[in-house]
Design a protein around this motif. Structure first.
Motif, PDB file in Angstrom:
ATOM      1  N   LEU A 144       0.810  -1.218   0.000  1.00 13.28           N
ATOM      2  CA  LEU A 144       0.000   0.000   0.000  1.00 13.28           C
ATOM      3  C   LEU A 144       0.843   1.267   0.000  1.00 13.28           C
ATOM      4  N   LEU A 145       1.898   1.295   0.824  1.00 10.40           N
ATOM      5  CA  LEU A 145       2.607   2.543   1.073  1.00 10.40           C
ATOM      6  C   LEU A 145       3.973   2.587   0.397  1.00 10.40           C
ATOM      7  N   THR A 146       4.928   1.825   0.897  1.00  8.42           N
ATOM      8  CA  THR A 146       6.267   1.798   0.306  1.00  8.42           C
ATOM      9  C   THR A 146       7.048   0.648   0.906  1.00  8.42           C
ATOM     10  N   PRO A 235      -0.526   3.745  -7.502  1.00  2.00           N
ATOM     11  CA  PRO A 235      -0.102   3.546  -8.892  1.00  2.00           C
ATOM     12  C   PRO A 235      -0.531   2.212  -9.484  1.00  2.00           C
ATOM     13  N   VAL A 236      -0.887   1.243  -8.645  1.00  2.00           N
ATOM     14  CA  VAL A 236      -1.317  -0.068  -9.133  1.00  2.00           C
ATOM     15  C   VAL A 236      -2.821  -0.248  -9.003  1.00  2.00           C
ATOM     16  N   ALA A 237      -3.382   0.089  -7.837  1.00  2.00           N
ATOM     17  CA  ALA A 237      -4.785  -0.210  -7.537  1.00  2.00           C
ATOM     18  C   ALA A 237      -5.729   0.958  -7.760  1.00  2.00           C
ATOM     19  N   GLY A 238      -5.206   2.125  -8.071  1.00  2.00           N
ATOM     20  CA  GLY A 238      -6.075   3.282  -8.279  1.00  2.00           C
ATOM     21  C   GLY A 238      -6.507   3.914  -6.971  1.00  2.00           C
ATOM     22  N   SER A 239      -7.685   4.527  -6.981  1.00  2.00           N
ATOM     23  CA  SER A 239      -8.176   5.245  -5.805  1.00  2.00           C
ATOM     24  C   SER A 239      -8.659   4.268  -4.734  1.00  2.00           C
ATOM     25  N   ILE A 240      -8.146   4.435  -3.501  1.00  2.00           N
ATOM     26  CA  ILE A 240      -8.534   3.589  -2.370  1.00  2.00           C
ATOM     27  C   ILE A 240      -8.777   4.498  -1.161  1.00  2.00           C
ATOM     28  N   PRO A 264     -16.707  -2.810   4.319  1.00  2.00           N
ATOM     29  CA  PRO A 264     -17.102  -4.057   3.643  1.00  2.00           C
ATOM     30  C   PRO A 264     -17.978  -3.786   2.421  1.00  2.00           C
ATOM     31  N   GLY A 265     -17.674  -4.462   1.330  1.00  2.42           N
ATOM     32  CA  GLY A 265     -18.465  -4.341   0.121  1.00  2.42           C
ATOM     33  C   GLY A 265     -18.227  -3.093  -0.699  1.00  2.42           C
ATOM     34  N   SER A 266     -17.288  -2.262  -0.272  1.00  6.68           N
ATOM     35  CA  SER A 266     -17.032  -1.013  -0.987  1.00  6.68           C
ATOM     36  C   SER A 266     -16.063  -1.230  -2.143  1.00  6.68           C
ATOM     37  N   PRO A 267     -16.046  -0.310  -3.117  1.00  9.75           N
ATOM     38  CA  PRO A 267     -15.040  -0.384  -4.176  1.00  9.75           C
ATOM     39  C   PRO A 267     -13.616  -0.371  -3.628  1.00  9.75           C
ATOM     40  N   SER A 268     -13.411   0.340  -2.521  1.00 10.61           N
ATOM     41  CA  SER A 268     -12.076   0.376  -1.925  1.00 10.61           C
ATOM     42  C   SER A 268     -11.673  -0.989  -1.385  1.00 10.61           C
ATOM     43  N   GLN A 269     -12.639  -1.742  -0.854  1.00 13.40           N
ATOM     44  CA  GLN A 269     -12.316  -3.094  -0.387  1.00 13.40           C
ATOM     45  C   GLN A 269     -11.897  -3.975  -1.556  1.00 13.40           C
ATOM     46  N   GLN A 270     -12.579  -3.832  -2.680  1.00 15.08           N
ATOM     47  CA  GLN A 270     -12.210  -4.594  -3.862  1.00 15.08           C
ATOM     48  C   GLN A 270     -10.824  -4.185  -4.359  1.00 15.08           C
ATOM     49  N   PHE A 274      -7.497  -6.548  -4.474  1.00 17.47           N
ATOM     50  CA  PHE A 274      -6.721  -6.723  -5.698  1.00 17.47           C
ATOM     51  C   PHE A 274      -5.253  -6.389  -5.469  1.00 17.47           C
ATOM     52  N   LEU A 275      -5.002  -5.301  -4.758  1.00 18.86           N
ATOM     53  CA  LEU A 275      -3.622  -4.882  -4.509  1.00 18.86           C
ATOM     54  C   LEU A 275      -2.861  -5.945  -3.715  1.00 18.86           C
ATOM     55  N   LEU A 276      -3.491  -6.479  -2.677  1.00 21.95           N
ATOM     56  CA  LEU A 276      -2.813  -7.467  -1.843  1.00 21.95           C
ATOM     57  C   LEU A 276      -2.579  -8.768  -2.597  1.00 21.95           C
ATOM     58  N   GLN A 277      -3.529  -9.167  -3.431  1.00 22.37           N
ATOM     59  CA  GLN A 277      -3.326 -10.359  -4.240  1.00 22.37           C
ATOM     60  C   GLN A 277      -2.221 -10.143  -5.261  1.00 22.37           C
ATOM     61  N   TRP A 278      -2.203  -8.966  -5.847  1.00 24.21           N
ATOM     62  CA  TRP A 278      -1.168  -8.618  -6.827  1.00 24.21           C
ATOM     63  C   TRP A 278       0.216  -8.628  -6.179  1.00 24.21           C
ATOM     64  N   ALA A 279       0.305  -8.059  -4.968  1.00 23.34           N
ATOM     65  CA  ALA A 279       1.595  -7.959  -4.286  1.00 23.34           C
ATOM     66  C   ALA A 279       2.090  -9.309  -3.788  1.00 23.34           C
TER      67      ALA A 279
END
Length: 298
Positions: A144-146, A235-240, A264-270, A274-279
């Protein structure tokens, strides 16, 4: 150093020093084996004196209760020499009737807390001290951060990164608001801990290197702990948009566990999922670095 004779019967300070000295393995303390047989376990008095840079006579007087009052620098030296845990160090200062000064350098994070971080697979999380130094982190926080592990220890500070690291700065959807909040947090900490030299050094560096920091620092705005919501342009997951959960660490009053969660259920959760699966895939490491470099060039 200033000493005061012990006029009362108890000798808690001497008893504690003697017990901790007996409990410390000389090899663990870095004392070389001189070949002499040891009549008692632990450190000899002269070995403790050498490690703490005081005289043997002074150690004898402390342990016999003939000199209870000790300056704070000497107490720190004794605590370091005896490798005291944080609660033992606090007890040493208490029985010596002294207030510990702010400790320089990086604090240690409890092993159980480290383990908790590593099991939070779906939640980015950090352990911070009151200066916002990053003491520990999990894989989600890196995504998420660095990559905190790639930074020098002196650079692992969220407020420093907010002002001085271009890629980190670019993560914020509203950087000025986030940066002003950082300044307000620092101003509050200065009021609570005016003798913290590490805090003063951080403020001095930011004042010299960032004109916005200088301007906002002069405004004397303060802010204590409260519920936070932050929006990142990743830069990877967009707006969160994430809620920042802050939990105090009972065994370390100056530390807090910070977790980033999405409704829960928000676009940010999705997006976070995605970001955590990608990482989780090591093949993406270079992609993330390329994205961060692109962020820095903006």
């Amino acid at each position: 150093m200033e000493l005061q004779d012990n006029a009362s019967g108890g000798n808690e300070l001497g008893d504690f020093l003697r017990a901790r000295r007996a409990a410390l393995d000389p090899h663990r303390a870095g004392v070389p084996d001189d070949g002499r047989p040891r009549r008692v376990p632990g450190l000899r008095r002269e070995e403790l004196a050498q490690l703490a840079h005081v005289s043997i006579d002074y150690i004898v007087r402390l342990e016999q209760g003939r000199a209870r009052r000790v300056s704070r620098p000497v107490l720190d030296a004794l605590a370091d020499a005896l490798q005291l845990a944080p609660d033992e160090r606090a007890y040493l200062f208490a029985v010596a009737d002294a207030t510990p000064a702010p400790r320089p350098g990086r604090q240690q994070v409890d092993g159980q807390l480290q383990e908790l971080l590593s099991t939070m697979h779906d939640i980015p999380a950090l352990v911070l001290n009151r200066r916002m130094d990053v003491l520990a982190w999990n894989r989600g926080a890196v995504a998420l951060l660095t990559d905190f592990g790639a930074l020098a220890p002196a650079e692992r500070n969220l407020i420093r990164l907010t002002f001085l690291d271009d890629a980190y700065r670019a993560l914020y959807a509203d950087w000025p608001t986030a940066a002003r909040e950082c300044v307000a947090v620092l101003r509050m900490e200065v009021g609570l801990h005016p003798k913290d030299q590490a805090l003063a050094a951080l403020i001095g560096e930011l004042s010299m290197r960032d004109p916005d920091f200088r301007t906002w620092w002069a405004g004397h705005r303060v802010r204590g702990p409260r519920r936070l919501t932050k929006t990142y342009l990743h830069p990877v997951a967009g707006s969160i948009t994430l809620d920042v959960q802050q939990f105090s660490v009972e065994t370390q009053p100056d530390q807090q566990l910070v977790a980033y969660t999405a409704p829960p259920g928000s676009p940010s959760q999705q997006a976070l999922r995605f970001l955590l699966q990608w990482a989780a895939h090591p093949d993406h490491t270079n992609d993330k670095r390329a994205a961060e470099d692109s962020h820095r060039r903006k």
